[in-house]
Write a protein that holds these residues in place. Structure first.
Motif, PDB file in Angstrom:
ATOM      1  N   PRO A  51       0.821  -1.226   0.000  1.00 32.98           N
ATOM      2  CA  PRO A  51       0.000   0.000   0.000  1.00 32.98           C
ATOM      3  C   PRO A  51       0.852   1.273   0.000  1.00 32.98           C
ATOM      4  O   PRO A  51       0.444   2.295  -0.553  1.00 32.98           O
ATOM      5  CB  PRO A  51      -0.817  -0.109   1.287  1.00 32.98           C
ATOM      6  CG  PRO A  51      -0.845  -1.562   1.606  1.00 32.98           C
ATOM      7  CD  PRO A  51       0.463  -2.099   1.143  1.00 32.98           C
ATOM      8  N   CYS A  52       2.056   1.205   0.605  1.00 29.07           N
ATOM      9  CA  CYS A  52       2.960   2.366   0.598  1.00 29.07           C
ATOM     10  C   CYS A  52       3.373   2.692  -0.842  1.00 29.07           C
ATOM     11  O   CYS A  52       3.375   3.861  -1.260  1.00 29.07           O
ATOM     12  CB  CYS A  52       4.208   2.087   1.436  1.00 29.07           C
ATOM     13  SG  CYS A  52       3.884   1.738   3.181  1.00 29.07           S
ATOM     14  N   LYS A  53       3.727   1.650  -1.598  1.00 26.42           N
ATOM     15  CA  LYS A  53       4.139   1.849  -2.992  1.00 26.42           C
ATOM     16  C   LYS A  53       2.975   2.343  -3.841  1.00 26.42           C
ATOM     17  O   LYS A  53       3.154   3.168  -4.745  1.00 26.42           O
ATOM     18  CB  LYS A  53       4.700   0.540  -3.553  1.00 26.42           C
ATOM     19  CG  LYS A  53       6.022   0.129  -2.908  1.00 26.42           C
ATOM     20  CD  LYS A  53       6.522  -1.196  -3.450  1.00 26.42           C
ATOM     21  CE  LYS A  53       7.844  -1.581  -2.787  1.00 26.42           C
ATOM     22  NZ  LYS A  53       8.342  -2.889  -3.256  1.00 26.42           N
ATOM     23  N   GLN A  54       1.774   1.837  -3.528  1.00 27.99           N
ATOM     24  CA  GLN A  54       0.594   2.295  -4.262  1.00 27.99           C
ATOM     25  C   GLN A  54       0.363   3.785  -4.035  1.00 27.99           C
ATOM     26  O   GLN A  54       0.012   4.518  -4.964  1.00 27.99           O
ATOM     27  CB  GLN A  54      -0.635   1.496  -3.822  1.00 27.99           C
ATOM     28  CG  GLN A  54      -0.646   0.060  -4.335  1.00 27.99           C
ATOM     29  CD  GLN A  54      -1.834  -0.727  -3.800  1.00 27.99           C
ATOM     30  OE1 GLN A  54      -2.216  -0.579  -2.644  1.00 27.99           O
ATOM     31  NE2 GLN A  54      -2.413  -1.568  -4.646  1.00 27.99           N
ATOM     32  N   SER A 108       1.029  -0.115  11.968  1.00 26.82           N
ATOM     33  CA  SER A 108       0.729  -0.579  10.610  1.00 26.82           C
ATOM     34  C   SER A 108       1.220   0.464   9.614  1.00 26.82           C
ATOM     35  O   SER A 108       1.402   1.634   9.966  1.00 26.82           O
ATOM     36  CB  SER A 108      -0.776  -0.809  10.449  1.00 26.82           C
ATOM     37  OG  SER A 108      -1.495   0.395  10.652  1.00 26.82           O
ATOM     38  N   LEU A 109       1.431   0.028   8.384  1.00 22.08           N
ATOM     39  CA  LEU A 109       1.960   0.916   7.349  1.00 22.08           C
ATOM     40  C   LEU A 109       1.053   0.889   6.120  1.00 22.08           C
ATOM     41  O   LEU A 109       0.436  -0.140   5.832  1.00 22.08           O
ATOM     42  CB  LEU A 109       3.380   0.483   6.964  1.00 22.08           C
ATOM     43  CG  LEU A 109       4.416   0.528   8.086  1.00 22.08           C
ATOM     44  CD1 LEU A 109       5.751  -0.029   7.600  1.00 22.08           C
ATOM     45  CD2 LEU A 109       4.597   1.942   8.623  1.00 22.08           C
ATOM     46  N   PRO A 110       0.974   2.017   5.405  1.00 17.17           N
ATOM     47  CA  PRO A 110       1.618   3.280   5.773  1.00 17.17           C
ATOM     48  C   PRO A 110       0.916   3.949   6.954  1.00 17.17           C
ATOM     49  O   PRO A 110      -0.277   3.750   7.160  1.00 17.17           O
ATOM     50  CB  PRO A 110       1.452   4.128   4.513  1.00 17.17           C
ATOM     51  CG  PRO A 110       0.194   3.608   3.886  1.00 17.17           C
ATOM     52  CD  PRO A 110       0.193   2.130   4.156  1.00 17.17           C
ATOM     53  N   GLU A 126      -3.790   5.860   9.529  1.00 14.27           N
ATOM     54  CA  GLU A 126      -3.192   4.560   9.232  1.00 14.27           C
ATOM     55  C   GLU A 126      -3.830   3.964   7.982  1.00 14.27           C
ATOM     56  O   GLU A 126      -5.046   4.030   7.810  1.00 14.27           O
ATOM     57  CB  GLU A 126      -3.374   3.608  10.416  1.00 14.27           C
ATOM     58  CG  GLU A 126      -2.615   4.045  11.664  1.00 14.27           C
ATOM     59  CD  GLU A 126      -2.812   3.085  12.824  1.00 14.27           C
ATOM     60  OE1 GLU A 126      -3.806   2.338  12.809  1.00 14.27           O
ATOM     61  OE2 GLU A 126      -1.967   3.082  13.731  1.00 14.27           O
ATOM     62  N   GLY A 127      -3.003   3.374   7.121  1.00 14.51           N
ATOM     63  CA  GLY A 127      -3.524   2.662   5.966  1.00 14.51           C
ATOM     64  C   GLY A 127      -3.573   3.490   4.692  1.00 14.51           C
ATOM     65  O   GLY A 127      -3.330   4.698   4.685  1.00 14.51           O
ATOM     66  N   TYR A 128      -3.893   2.808   3.617  1.00 11.88           N
ATOM     67  CA  TYR A 128      -3.933   3.415   2.281  1.00 11.88           C
ATOM     68  C   TYR A 128      -5.029   4.473   2.189  1.00 11.88           C
ATOM     69  O   TYR A 128      -6.115   4.309   2.729  1.00 11.88           O
ATOM     70  CB  TYR A 128      -4.185   2.326   1.233  1.00 11.88           C
ATOM     71  CG  TYR A 128      -4.339   2.861  -0.174  1.00 11.88           C
ATOM     72  CD1 TYR A 128      -3.219   3.110  -0.959  1.00 11.88           C
ATOM     73  CD2 TYR A 128      -5.607   3.125  -0.694  1.00 11.88           C
ATOM     74  CE1 TYR A 128      -3.355   3.611  -2.254  1.00 11.88           C
ATOM     75  CE2 TYR A 128      -5.755   3.622  -1.983  1.00 11.88           C
ATOM     76  CZ  TYR A 128      -4.625   3.869  -2.755  1.00 11.88           C
ATOM     77  OH  TYR A 128      -4.764   4.368  -4.025  1.00 11.88           O
ATOM     78  N   ARG A 129      -4.714   5.575   1.503  1.00  8.61           N
ATOM     79  CA  ARG A 129      -5.692   6.627   1.232  1.00  8.61           C
ATOM     80  C   ARG A 129      -5.742   6.868  -0.274  1.00  8.61           C
ATOM     81  O   ARG A 129      -4.698   6.955  -0.938  1.00  8.61           O
ATOM     82  CB  ARG A 129      -5.306   7.933   1.928  1.00  8.61           C
ATOM     83  CG  ARG A 129      -5.046   7.806   3.407  1.00  8.61           C
ATOM     84  CD  ARG A 129      -6.284   7.490   4.182  1.00  8.61           C
ATOM     85  NE  ARG A 129      -7.120   8.670   4.390  1.00  8.61           N
ATOM     86  CZ  ARG A 129      -8.336   8.631   4.915  1.00  8.61           C
ATOM     87  NH1 ARG A 129      -8.875   7.475   5.250  1.00  8.61           N
ATOM     88  NH2 ARG A 129      -9.029   9.735   5.090  1.00  8.61           N
ATOM     89  N   SER A 130      -6.941   6.991  -0.806  1.00 10.38           N
ATOM     90  CA  SER A 130      -7.085   7.307  -2.228  1.00 10.38           C
ATOM     91  C   SER A 130      -6.712   8.771  -2.461  1.00 10.38           C
ATOM     92  O   SER A 130      -6.513   9.534  -1.509  1.00 10.38           O
ATOM     93  CB  SER A 130      -8.531   7.073  -2.672  1.00 10.38           C
ATOM     94  OG  SER A 130      -9.386   8.035  -2.059  1.00 10.38           O
TER      95      SER A 130
END
Length: 420
Positions: A51-54, A108-110, A126-130
């Motif tokens: 998710p960090c790379k995304q 947790s990452l990101p 915390e976590g993926y954001r659009s």
């Protein structure tokens, strides 16, 4: 909240994602000096985090996001995997990263952290954001209504009421952000004192902020808390909670400095005037308990076991059993009894400690009694009753099969060897 005053490192270059966010060079950390009022954005990532790379590829590279972020934030990427930290990271940068993990409980990452220009926590995500979510996050950080930092400031400036601050406290509690909770507690205490709020007018959340966090409560306000001790205990359904809080805080305000000074100079503490003052301001019971605590601590620090055990025995018998209940009382009784076993040869004190063990045993189920049985066994062994001591130690081992310390003690008892 902590202000992390660390100079920027290795700022010879920046790296960015296409036309998106311009991040400072790898190994850099924030400086809260000469920042020209910009906020800070910290992207806590790891190389293995998909998710960090995304977010790098889909979000941070976005031109609109880059325009807003670069105009209002100084942005940093911080590697959270210690095994992947490169030599570009100085010792200071490594320490900053470790502090970040601990202070903001990064699990947790990101994890995306936003700090105010002064270094106060504004928001943690915390976590993926659009793209849309992250753009909204940036705007919320800059909004006067949507973050911890600005809300606490607004409360201090009386643009926010107590109800709003308490809701903010619940959110911070849910997210387990202790630094924010301490700041909220400080702000709440200031308002409660300034507005002369009676204890009855304060909510459970407000009282919890006062009692749970290390804030500087004025001496006169401690008197108000003392006058409402039973009410506060009943609010939390926890007998003795207020008493423990009061004795700790009054001790720190009135006695601690003199005790530490006496320890450092190896002289007798001069605290009688302060104890008399506490007795007048509160009551004899509180002043006497604080005196016993102070002298027990002093005696322990100067390694005077005889005085330590005398003071601590009086403290337990006169106050702990009276003001504590449940597991807090069990722990105090067992731990202090074990202290007496190690530090005293006085039969009267050893027998008092045995009684504490019996009291503790009456408060716990049998399957949780092994540690207390071990303490009682050692006390009775020291008192000379080898047969009963061995019987109790065997029972402790039966209840907790892998209790290695109890097994070692039993072996010594059977051989007639000292266990202290």
């Amino acid at each position: 909240m902590k202000k992390v005053l660390i100079p920027i490192l290795l700022l010879s270059s920046c790296f960015c994602t296409a036309q998106g966010i311009k991040f400072e060079s790898e190994g850099s950390v924030p400086s809260f000096k000469n920042n020209q009022s910009k906020y800070f954005f910290l992207d806590c990532y790891a190389d293995w985090c998909i998710p960090c790379k995304q977010m790098d590829n889909e979000v941070f590279s976005n031109e609109s996001i880059g325009k807003l972020a670069n105009s209002s934030f100084v942005s940093f990427k911080l590697q959270m995997d210690s095994s992947k930290i490169t030599r570009n990271y100085s010792t200071m940068a490594k320490n900053f990263t470790a502090m970040l993990k601990s202070t903001y409980k990064i699990k947790s990452l990101p994890t995306l952290i936003f700090l105010s220009p002064e270094g106060e926590l504004v928001m943690k995500i915390e976590g993926y954001r659009s793209k849309m979510e992250f753009l909204s996050d940036l705007n919320k950080v800059l909004s006067l209504d949507s973050n911890y930092y600005t809300k606490i400031t607004a409360f201090r400036e009386r643009r926010l009421n107590l109800d709003s601050l308490e809701k903010l406290a619940l959110t911070a509690q849910k997210n387990d952000i202790r630094d924010v909770l301490v700041k909220i507690a400080e702000a709440y205490c200031e308002r409660a004192v300034a507005d002369k709020l009676t204890i009855e007018k304060q909510s459970k959340i407000g009282l919890e902020l006062l009692l749970n966090f290390d804030v500087d409560i004025p001496y006169n306000y401690l008197k108000l808390i003392a006058n409402n001790e039973l009410f506060i205990d009943s609010t939390f359904k926890n007998k003795g909670r207020t008493r423990v809080f009061l004795t700790e805080r009054i001790y720190l305000k009135k006695i601690n400095r003199q005790i530490e000074k006496a320890i450092a100079s190896k002289s007798q503490p001069k605290i009688h005037d302060q104890i008399d003052e506490i007795s007048k301001d509160f009551n004899f019971s509180i002043s006497d308990e604080i005196f016993l605590n102070a002298m027990a601590y002093y005696s322990l620090q100067i390694k005077n076991d005889k005085n330590y055990t005398r003071y601590i025995c009086d403290k337990i018998d006169k106050y702990s059993s009276k003001y504590l209940t449940g597991m807090p009382l069990v722990l105090v009784l067992n731990n202090t009894a074990f202290d007496i076993f190690h530090k005293s040869s006085n039969k009267n004190e050893l027998n008092r400690a045995v009684r504490w063990c019996d009291q503790a045993l009456s408060l716990v189920p049998e399957n949780e009694s092994s540690a207390i049985l071990d303490t009682k066994s050692n006390l009775i062994y020291k008192l000379g009753d080898k047969k009963q001591a061995i019987s109790l130690e065997k029972k402790a081992i039966y209840i907790q099969e892998g209790y290695s310390e109890a097994k070692a003690n039993l072996s010594k008892m059977e051989k007639g060897i000292r266990t202290w």
